[in-house]
Design a protein around this motif. Structure first.
Motif, mmCIF file in Angstrom:
data_model
loop_
_atom_site.group_PDB
_atom_site.id
_atom_site.type_symbol
_atom_site.label_atom_id
_atom_site.label_comp_id
_atom_site.label_asym_id
_atom_site.label_seq_id
_atom_site.Cartn_x
_atom_site.Cartn_y
_atom_site.Cartn_z
ATOM 1 N N ALA A 1 -8.154 5.025 0.282
ATOM 2 C CA ALA A 1 -8.204 5.213 -1.834
ATOM 3 C C ALA A 1 -8.667 6.322 -2.562
ATOM 4 C CB ALA A 1 -9.052 4.729 -2.122
ATOM 5 N N ARG A 2 -7.987 7.197 -3.036
ATOM 6 C CA ARG A 2 -7.761 8.994 -4.035
ATOM 7 C C ARG A 2 -9.805 8.598 -4.317
ATOM 8 N NH1 ARG A 2 -3.203 11.060 -4.460
ATOM 9 N NH2 ARG A 2 -1.321 9.529 -5.229
ATOM 10 N N SER A 3 -10.140 7.765 -4.429
ATOM 11 C CA SER A 3 -11.129 7.533 -4.716
ATOM 12 C C SER A 3 -12.699 7.857 -3.685
ATOM 13 C CB SER A 3 -11.952 5.880 -5.169
ATOM 14 O OG SER A 3 -11.423 5.306 -4.260
ATOM 15 N N LEU B 1 1.271 -1.102 -0.181
ATOM 16 C CA LEU B 1 -0.150 0.457 -0.246
ATOM 17 C C LEU B 1 0.972 1.505 -0.103
ATOM 18 C CD1 LEU B 1 -2.961 -0.997 2.556
ATOM 19 C CD2 LEU B 1 -2.992 -0.517 0.548
ATOM 20 N N PRO C 1 -13.227 1.632 -3.767
ATOM 21 C CA PRO C 1 -12.633 1.832 -2.544
ATOM 22 C C PRO C 1 -13.019 1.933 -1.370
ATOM 23 C CG PRO C 1 -15.231 1.443 -2.580
ATOM 24 C CD PRO C 1 -14.354 0.760 -3.655
ATOM 25 N N VAL C 2 -11.399 1.840 -0.146
ATOM 26 C CA VAL C 2 -10.609 1.465 0.865
ATOM 27 C C VAL C 2 -10.484 2.309 1.820
ATOM 28 C CG1 VAL C 2 -8.853 0.932 -0.187
ATOM 29 C CG2 VAL C 2 -9.158 -0.317 1.726
ATOM 30 N N ALA D 1 2.125 5.415 -2.098
ATOM 31 C CA ALA D 1 0.436 6.036 -1.965
ATOM 32 C C ALA D 1 1.521 7.428 -1.598
ATOM 33 C CB ALA D 1 0.996 5.989 -0.210
ATOM 34 N N ILE E 1 -4.084 6.017 -1.817
ATOM 35 C CA ILE E 1 -3.109 5.652 -2.041
ATOM 36 C C ILE E 1 -4.434 4.861 -3.585
ATOM 37 C CG2 ILE E 1 -2.078 4.006 -0.540
ATOM 38 C CD1 ILE E 1 -4.266 2.439 -1.063
ATOM 39 N N ASP E 2 -4.037 4.733 -4.993
ATOM 40 C CA ASP E 2 -4.524 4.413 -5.545
ATOM 41 C C ASP E 2 -4.601 3.220 -5.970
ATOM 42 O OD1 ASP E 2 -4.360 6.773 -6.941
ATOM 43 O OD2 ASP E 2 -2.005 6.010 -7.508
ATOM 44 N N ALA E 3 -6.119 2.163 -5.166
ATOM 45 C CA ALA E 3 -6.979 1.366 -5.093
ATOM 46 C C ALA E 3 -8.070 0.963 -6.119
ATOM 47 C CB ALA E 3 -7.436 1.172 -4.160
#
Length: 85
Positions: free
Chosen positions: A61-63, A23, A46-47, A27, A41-43
């Motif tokens: 997560a960036r989202s 992770l 969604p986390v 980051a 982080i790019d995941a």
């Protein structure tokens, strides 16, 4: 029985360390967490995850950060940081 528990604990710590390293590799800084180091982080999903027992670190997560308002993100981070206490 004690040997088996020690083995499971050691394996779990190793796996957690591996996930944390993965992770952290991609980051970027997340300034939204004042008490615990946090990273964006790019995941692919969604986390929001808190890792580490002795040195907790938060991964968002960036989202998730993009989808939440500032108040919502603060609530999410407050929830996760409560797990570290």
């Amino acid at each position: 029985v004690a040997g088996r528990a020690a083995f499971r604990a050691a394996r779990m710590l190793w796996q957690t360390r591996t996930v944390r390293r993965l992770l952290a590799a991609g980051a970027g800084p997340c300034p939204a967490s004042p008490h615990i180091p946090a990273s964006l982080i790019d995941a692919p999903f969604p986390v929001v995850a808190l890792t580490g027992l002795l040195r907790p670190r938060l991964f968002v997560a960036r989202s998730v950060a993009a989808a939440c308002t500032a108040d919502e993100l603060a609530a999410v981070i407050a929830h996760e940081t409560a797990h570290a206490r």
